[in-house]
Design an enzyme around this catalytic site. Structure first.
Site, PDB file in Angstrom:
ATOM      1  N   GLY A 189     -10.919  -6.990   7.891  1.00 43.56           N
ATOM      2  CA  GLY A 189     -11.874  -5.868   7.909  1.00 43.56           C
ATOM      3  C   GLY A 189     -11.226  -4.538   7.574  1.00 43.56           C
ATOM      4  O   GLY A 189     -11.713  -3.786   6.726  1.00 43.56           O
ATOM      5  N   TYR A 484      -1.911   3.092   5.585  1.00 48.17           N
ATOM      6  CA  TYR A 484      -0.816   3.555   6.438  1.00 48.17           C
ATOM      7  C   TYR A 484      -1.281   4.810   7.175  1.00 48.17           C
ATOM      8  O   TYR A 484      -0.729   5.891   7.010  1.00 48.17           O
ATOM      9  CB  TYR A 484       0.446   3.869   5.617  1.00 48.17           C
ATOM     10  CG  TYR A 484       1.132   2.654   5.030  1.00 48.17           C
ATOM     11  CD1 TYR A 484       0.749   1.365   5.393  1.00 48.17           C
ATOM     12  CD2 TYR A 484       2.181   2.786   4.133  1.00 48.17           C
ATOM     13  CE1 TYR A 484       1.388   0.242   4.869  1.00 48.17           C
ATOM     14  CE2 TYR A 484       2.821   1.666   3.610  1.00 48.17           C
ATOM     15  CZ  TYR A 484       2.425   0.406   3.969  1.00 48.17           C
ATOM     16  OH  TYR A 484       3.072  -0.687   3.446  1.00 48.17           O
TER      17      TYR A 484
HETATM   18  C1  LIG Z   1       2.629  -5.002  11.280  1.00 53.56           C
HETATM   19  C2  LIG Z   1       1.785  -4.393  10.182  1.00 53.56           C
HETATM   20  C3  LIG Z   1       2.031  -4.771   8.872  1.00 53.56           C
HETATM   21  C4  LIG Z   1       1.252  -4.255   7.832  1.00 53.56           C
HETATM   22  N1  LIG Z   1       1.503  -4.674   6.554  1.00 53.56           N
HETATM   23  C5  LIG Z   1       0.707  -4.227   5.551  1.00 53.56           C
HETATM   24  C6  LIG Z   1       0.880  -4.688   4.222  1.00 53.56           C
HETATM   25  O1  LIG Z   1       1.757  -5.516   3.931  1.00 53.56           O
HETATM   26  N2  LIG Z   1       0.055  -4.202   3.265  1.00 53.56           N
HETATM   27  C7  LIG Z   1      -0.931  -3.300   3.558  1.00 53.56           C
HETATM   28  O2  LIG Z   1      -1.701  -2.923   2.659  1.00 53.56           O
HETATM   29  N3  LIG Z   1      -1.110  -2.839   4.805  1.00 53.56           N
HETATM   30  C8  LIG Z   1      -0.321  -3.279   5.805  1.00 53.56           C
HETATM   31  N4  LIG Z   1      -0.521  -2.816   7.065  1.00 53.56           N
HETATM   32  C9  LIG Z   1      -1.580  -1.824   7.306  1.00 53.56           C
HETATM   33  C10 LIG Z   1      -2.911  -2.514   7.493  1.00 53.56           C
HETATM   34  O3  LIG Z   1      -3.392  -2.998   6.258  1.00 53.56           O
HETATM   35  C11 LIG Z   1      -3.948  -1.535   8.028  1.00 53.56           C
HETATM   36  O4  LIG Z   1      -3.508  -1.048   9.276  1.00 53.56           O
HETATM   37  C12 LIG Z   1      -5.317  -2.154   8.170  1.00 53.56           C
HETATM   38  O5  LIG Z   1      -6.287  -1.138   8.244  1.00 53.56           O
HETATM   39  C13 LIG Z   1      -5.401  -3.046   9.377  1.00 53.56           C
HETATM   40  O6  LIG Z   1      -6.623  -3.713   9.421  1.00 53.56           O
HETATM   41  P1  LIG Z   1      -7.139  -4.250  10.833  1.00 53.56           P
HETATM   42  O7  LIG Z   1      -8.474  -4.838  10.647  1.00 53.56           O
HETATM   43  O8  LIG Z   1      -6.082  -5.088  11.469  1.00 53.56           O
HETATM   44  O9  LIG Z   1      -7.170  -2.887  11.650  1.00 53.56           O
HETATM   45  P2  LIG Z   1      -8.207  -2.142  12.596  1.00 53.56           P
HETATM   46  O10 LIG Z   1      -7.350  -1.287  13.461  1.00 53.56           O
HETATM   47  O11 LIG Z   1      -9.117  -3.089  13.268  1.00 53.56           O
HETATM   48  O12 LIG Z   1      -9.030  -1.263  11.583  1.00 53.56           O
HETATM   49  C14 LIG Z   1      -8.448  -0.305  10.720  1.00 53.56           C
HETATM   50  C15 LIG Z   1      -9.521   0.647  10.189  1.00 53.56           C
HETATM   51  O13 LIG Z   1     -10.533  -0.089   9.516  1.00 53.56           O
HETATM   52  C16 LIG Z   1     -11.787   0.062  10.173  1.00 53.56           C
HETATM   53  N5  LIG Z   1     -12.425  -1.252  10.227  1.00 53.56           N
HETATM   54  C17 LIG Z   1     -11.902  -2.379  10.790  1.00 53.56           C
HETATM   55  N6  LIG Z   1     -12.765  -3.396  10.659  1.00 53.56           N
HETATM   56  C18 LIG Z   1     -13.839  -2.918  10.001  1.00 53.56           C
HETATM   57  C19 LIG Z   1     -15.065  -3.504   9.589  1.00 53.56           C
HETATM   58  N7  LIG Z   1     -15.331  -4.786   9.838  1.00 53.56           N
HETATM   59  N8  LIG Z   1     -15.965  -2.724   8.952  1.00 53.56           N
HETATM   60  C20 LIG Z   1     -15.691  -1.419   8.707  1.00 53.56           C
HETATM   61  N9  LIG Z   1     -14.557  -0.812   9.089  1.00 53.56           N
HETATM   62  C21 LIG Z   1     -13.622  -1.550   9.731  1.00 53.56           C
HETATM   63  C22 LIG Z   1     -11.440   0.569  11.555  1.00 53.56           C
HETATM   64  O14 LIG Z   1     -12.514   1.256  12.154  1.00 53.56           O
HETATM   65  C23 LIG Z   1     -10.246   1.429  11.273  1.00 53.56           C
HETATM   66  O15 LIG Z   1     -10.666   2.667  10.735  1.00 53.56           O
HETATM   67  C24 LIG Z   1       0.240  -3.316   8.127  1.00 53.56           C
HETATM   68  C25 LIG Z   1       0.010  -2.934   9.444  1.00 53.56           C
HETATM   69  C26 LIG Z   1       0.776  -3.459  10.476  1.00 53.56           C
HETATM   70  C27 LIG Z   1       0.525  -3.018  11.890  1.00 53.56           C
END
Ligand SMILES: Cc1cc2nc3c(=O)[nH]c(=O)nc-3n(C[C@H](O)[C@H](O)[C@H](O)COP(=O)(O)OP(=O)(O)OC[C@H]3O[C@@H](n4cnc5c(N)ncnc54)[C@H](O)[C@@H]3O)c2cc1C
Ligand SMILES: *[C@@H]1O[C@H](CO)[C@@H](O)[C@H](O)[C@H]1NC(C)=O
Ligand SMILES: *[C@@H]1O[C@H](CO)[C@@H](O)[C@H](O)[C@H]1NC(C)=O
Ligand SMILES: *[C@@H]1O[C@H](CO)[C@@H](O)[C@H](O)[C@H]1NC(C)=O
Length: 518
Positions: A189, A484
């Protein structure tokens, strides 16, 4: 807390005008009114869902003994896991799309901010922290993945993780993959709505460059697919940040071909081993070399092995190649002989094994580990990003090493661009950092001390390095990567946040795309 300004950064997008009402709402709901908020919200949800669903069983208030566990299950940064971190009034954990629709409608009815969380990996916690009263819509149960090898596509629900996606593709095919991140517990997401990249970006672009369709719940609680939402909104949810435009239920993605054999290597060089010269040369070749090859550069201050008691910089060249070792060695020997790659440095494996390797699992780890949602480790952390468009001189590199050693703990990842990234026009998706970028920098500092003094020290060292890097990185605007997340970048020197700072965020993350509709 500065998230309030996060929600204003998209003011120029028309669909935001509706959603703003939902996000900014009435901020006057007091915590003392929690019970009545809960009662009103529950009543509304009951009216908008099937009675057989027993909607109260997927609601958690602070009085519920499971509240803390549910809240902490998808917190991935210890900085936002403290007793003083603002807590939601309610957590909703939908089991069906209809629950998401009802939650959107009812949060709007009671004028309480709705935070959407999928994998919870947001670096600054904005999916589960706010400075106004809020409800978390926690998507972790919506994780169905349907892979169709015939059409080389898949539907992936927002609450699925990248590891689960890679696993489900692997179950059906050994010659298909998907270009997305290296951390398997990241949620679809947030990852896809913010761009998403991994080791195949030079060959296939970002995750969002491979999205074909989507299902979202809009601010009115309607479910829309690509056709129903229209091309403008479909454009926006491919890198513009999902939460600003609605709730992403699922994405339809295009799988990409991967060879049966891929090759990885990791070569480390310290300053005593001529790291400066090799890093300098890496800048010239990494974005121009064969598109099958991605050479990440990890730069860390470490203790010198040869000079007792001294600190040095270790440059690790961590690579992913869509081909076998013989071809890789020949590509490297002609384009980047300075690194001295030998066949014995190379490890051949399947694509899924290479994803395990990149996720730091030991050789031989079962692919089943991709179904495990417990992260390898959890720390206090801060991340920042930059883009580099001109090769940094050897003198420049040396001054950067000196600064890193002086600061002590902050590291860099340099991620090469070029290839497919340069072929896609800047306006194709909200993500604008395409042609002209040599590489992206990720700044990272991790720590585990609880003390807030330590916290301040690490936060200030990463900020200090960011400031030091100003002459070497993109300008006007100084670019940043939405995935990020970095709440620092919209703040002016006097610490103020306002609509104009919202615009600062917008320009850094989206450049001209921010003004697409203004
Ligand atoms: C250990 C680690 C490794 C990473 N490696 C990479 C990488 O290799 N490449 C890369 O591009 N990024 C990487 N990231 C960054 C990552 O892509 C972003 O943090 C991403 O937003 C995480 O998605 P999430 O659903 O887990 O996060 P969440 O914290 O759940 O959401 C992040 C954001 O998206 C919004 N959101 C979440 N779900 C939805 C939904 N269903 N509809 C609308 N909005 C939503 C949230 O409100 C928030 O604003 C990494 C992060 C971490 C912590
Ligand atoms: C949050 O704190 C709990 C203990 O209260 C701990 O079990 C959990 O691992 C912590 N998570 C993070 C990301 O700090
Ligand atoms: C570093 O470079 C110098 C000059 O090019 C060379 O003589 C030396 O052998 C190199 N050292 C290492 C460890 O590669
Ligand atoms: C992984 O381990 C197996 C045996 O344990 C070995 O045969 C294989 O070469 C190793 N692969 C890599 C990439 O190191």
């Amino acid at each position: 807390m500065k998230e309030a300004s996060m929600s204003t950064k998209y003011l120029s997008f028309p669909s935001m005008l509706l959603l703003l009402h939902l996000c900014l709402g009435l901020w006057s709901v007091s915590l003392a009114a929690t019970d009545s908020v809960y009662d009103t919200f529950l009543q509304c949800l009951s009216k908008n869902t099937n009675p057989a669903d027993q909607i109260s069983s997927i609601l958690y208030t602070p009085n519920n003994p499971s509240f803390t566990t549910v809240l902490q299950s998808y917190i991935r940064n210890c900085r936002y896991n403290t007793s003083t971190t603002p807590k939601p009034l309610i957590i909703v954990t939908p089991l069906h799309a209809s629950h998401v629709q009802a939650a959107v409608i009812c949060a709007k009815n009671i004028d309480v901010q709705l935070k959407i969380r999928s994998g919870g990996h947001d670096y600054d916690g904005i999916s589960y922290v706010s400075d106004v009263p809020f409800i978390i819509l926690d998507m972790f149960n919506l994780k169905t993945i349907t892979v169709d090898i015939q059409t080389e596509t898949a539907w992936v629900q927002a609450g699925a993780t990248l590891g689960e996606l890679y696993y489900r593709i692997w179950e059906k095919s050994r010659v298909h993959g998907f270009p997305a991140g290296v951390c398997p517990t990241v949620g679809v997401g947030g990852h896809l709505s913010g761009g998403g990249y991994g080791t195949m970006l030079r060959k296939y672009g970002l995750s969002v460059d491979n999205v074909l369709d989507a299902q979202i719940v809009d601010v009115k609680g309607q479910i829309l697919d690509r056709k129903a939402m229209g091309e403008d909104l479909f454009w926006a949810i491919r890198g513009g940040g999902g939460a600003s435009f609605g709730v992403i239920l699922s994405y339809k993605i295009k799988l990409v071909p991967v060879p049966k054999v891929v090759t990885v290597f990791r070569i480390e060089k310290t300053l005593e081993e001529n790291a400066t010269d090799i890093v300098y040369q890496w800048q010239n070749v990494a974005s121009k070399i064969d598109n099958d090859l991605f050479i990440r550069l990890l730069l860390q201050p470490v203790t010198s092995r040869t000079k007792k008691g001294e600190r040095t910089i270790r440059a690790s060249f961590i690579s992913h190649f869509l081909g076998d070792a013989d071809r890789l060695v020949s590509v490297m020997n002609s384009a980047f002989p300075e690194l001295g790659l030998k066949k014995s440095d190379c490890m051949e494996m399947s694509w899924i094994e290479s994803m395990l390797y990149w996720a730091n699992f030991d050789n031989g780890t079962s692919v089943e580990v991709f179904l495990d949602r417990t992260p390898n480790s959890m720390n206090f952390l801060k991340r920042k990003s930059d883009y580099v468009q001109n090769v940094i001189s050897k003198n420049g590199l040396e001054s950067i090493w000196k600064k890193m050693i002086e600061l002590g703990k902050t590291e860099f990842d340099f991620n090469p661009y070029g290839g497919k990234m340069s072929e896609i026009p800047e306006v194709e998706t909200p993500f604008p950092h395409r042609a002209g970028n040599l590489f992206k920098i990720q700044y990272s500092v991790d720590w585990n001390e609880e003390a807030s003094e330590a916290d301040k020290n690490y936060m200030s060292q990463i900020r200090s390095l960011y400031s030091f890097m100003t002459p070497y990185v993109s300008k006007l605007p100084r670019g940043a990567f939405l995935n990020y997340r970095d709440l620092d970048i919209g703040v002016t020197d006097n610490g103020k946040n306002s609509y104009s700072e919202g615009r600062i965020y917008g320009l850094k993350y989206f450049k001209g795309n921010y003004d697409r509709w203004s």
